[in-house]
Design a protein around this motif. Structure first.
Motif: not given
Length: 397
Positions: A216-227, A347-357
């Protein structure tokens, strides 16, 4: 050699300083370089696409973590030094490359620098997990993020001023020099190696990720850092394009954010050590939703400075609490690999999904709608957080 195993204040100083170097790299990569690209005539979608590509090493941190754990008998310090050297070399190379003429070589050396940051990051985290007690992990993470945000402040203000008055080449040279000087600090710190033989990684790692809480933490991790990733890129671009500010003005305003983030990370770390991990996360994330959405009213530099400063405090708070929660479920013998997987997903959520898009979303939707969507993504994160079950901590008398 200094033994810091029983001196908490030295732990905070060590890991805070190492994360300071990451903050400098982060500021230059996500604040200075996007503005530099715009000034060089590189399109907005291509700018954020390049940022997303060069962020890949921070998404695959499990590779660097696996290397560090596999060679655990050598300890963590050697990889910290290796990472600092690679990141500095990456910056030094940028001083002689013009991205408008040679974008691929520029991105390649920046990519190498990010690989160095990856080694430094996972080695620092693994070392902190080994020597940090549970009741001080929140404060250690608070010190880490305070250091990182201080580095972002220096990168966003001082190095931005150097870029404006002396050119971007000297700015990159200054950033690399700062990193080299700071990563020498671990040389005087005594390291006690917990394993003196080659470590098995795959089976223990599989066993750890069979646990429902870890999943669950692995799922939570990318989502919470997209913002965080979205705002990190689109706020300086918003100030450049919509508010018509120059690089020095943008840098000074952006420096407010890491200062408040540092304060928030120290507060969030201490609170999560005192009252647990989840309740502070609910509060910091809930307030972040409101203030992120309020960015749609930030039509002057004064308003955006205040609102983004508040967002910074809240972000620092949930960063420290979340990473302390990650550390609580880590097996120290595969600490670099397991923790790097969880933070790599972040970082997937923050950099690739968030910053990258970010650039593509701004072109498609405009700044206001992107601000609203970046607030919305916190909703699924809060839902997943509710189902994460953590062990009750036993308080020491």
């Amino acid at each position: 050699m200094i033994d810091i195993s029983k001196r908490s204040y030295l732990k905070y100083l060590l890991f805070g300083s190492l994360y300071f170097t990451e903050g400098v790299f982060k500021a230059v990569g996500l604040v200075i370089i996007p503005v530099y690209f715009v000034e060089k005539g590189i399109s907005l979608p291509l700018t954020t696409f390049v940022i997303g590509i060069i962020a890949i090493p921070m998404t695959i941190k499990f590779v660097w973590g696996g290397i560090v754990d596999y060679f655990i008998r050598f300890g963590r310090k050697r990889f910290i030094l290796l990472g600092g050297l690679l990141s500095a070399v990456g910056f030094f190379a940028l001083t002689i490359i013009d991205p408008s003429i040679a974008l691929i070589p520029f991105a390649t050396f920046l990519f190498i620098g990010v690989c160095g940051v990856g080694f430094l990051d996972v080695s620092s985290d693994a070392w902190a997990i080994e020597i940090g007690r549970e009741e001080e992990r929140g404060k250690i993470n608070g010190a880490m993020f305070a250091g990182q945000f201080a580095g972002v402040a220096v990168g966003s203000s001082l190095i931005a001023l150097i870029a404006k008055f002396f050119g971007y080449s000297l700015a990159f040279l200054s950033a690399g020099s700062i990193i080299i000087l700071i990563v020498l600090f671990p040389l005087i710190i005594k390291e006690i190696k917990i394993v003196k033989k080659r470590q098995k990684i795959i089976l223990p790692l599989i066993n750890e990720f069979k646990k429902k809480t870890t999943q669950l933490i692995a799922i939570f991790s990318p989502i919470v850092f997209i913002n965080s990733g979205l705002l990190m890129v689109i706020i300086p671009l918003y100030m450049k394009i919509s508010l018509q500010l120059d690089i020095a003005q943008i840098g000074l305003i952006m420096a407010i954010f890491p200062v408040t983030s540092a304060a928030g990370s120290l507060a969030g770390g201490a609170i999560s050590d005192r009252w647990g991990r989840k309740n502070p996360l609910y509060v910091f994330i809930g307030l972040s939703i409101f203030f992120t959405a309020s960015l749609i009213f930030a039509n002057t530099w004064q308003i955006i400075a205040v609102v983004y400063g508040i967002i910074g405090f809240l972000q620092g708070g949930y960063f420290a609490a979340a990473l302390a929660m990650f550390m609580d479920v880590i097996n120290p013998k595969v600490g670099a690999t397991q923790f790097s997987i969880l933070t790599g997903l972040a970082n997937l959520g923050m950099l690739n999904i968030g910053s990258g898009s970010g650039g593509i979303l701004v072109v498609m939707l405009g700044f206001s709608r992107v601000f609203l969507y970046s607030a919305w993504v916190f909703g699924p994160a809060l839902l997943i957080l509710y189902f994460i079950k953590l062990k009750k901590r036993v308080r020491k008398p």
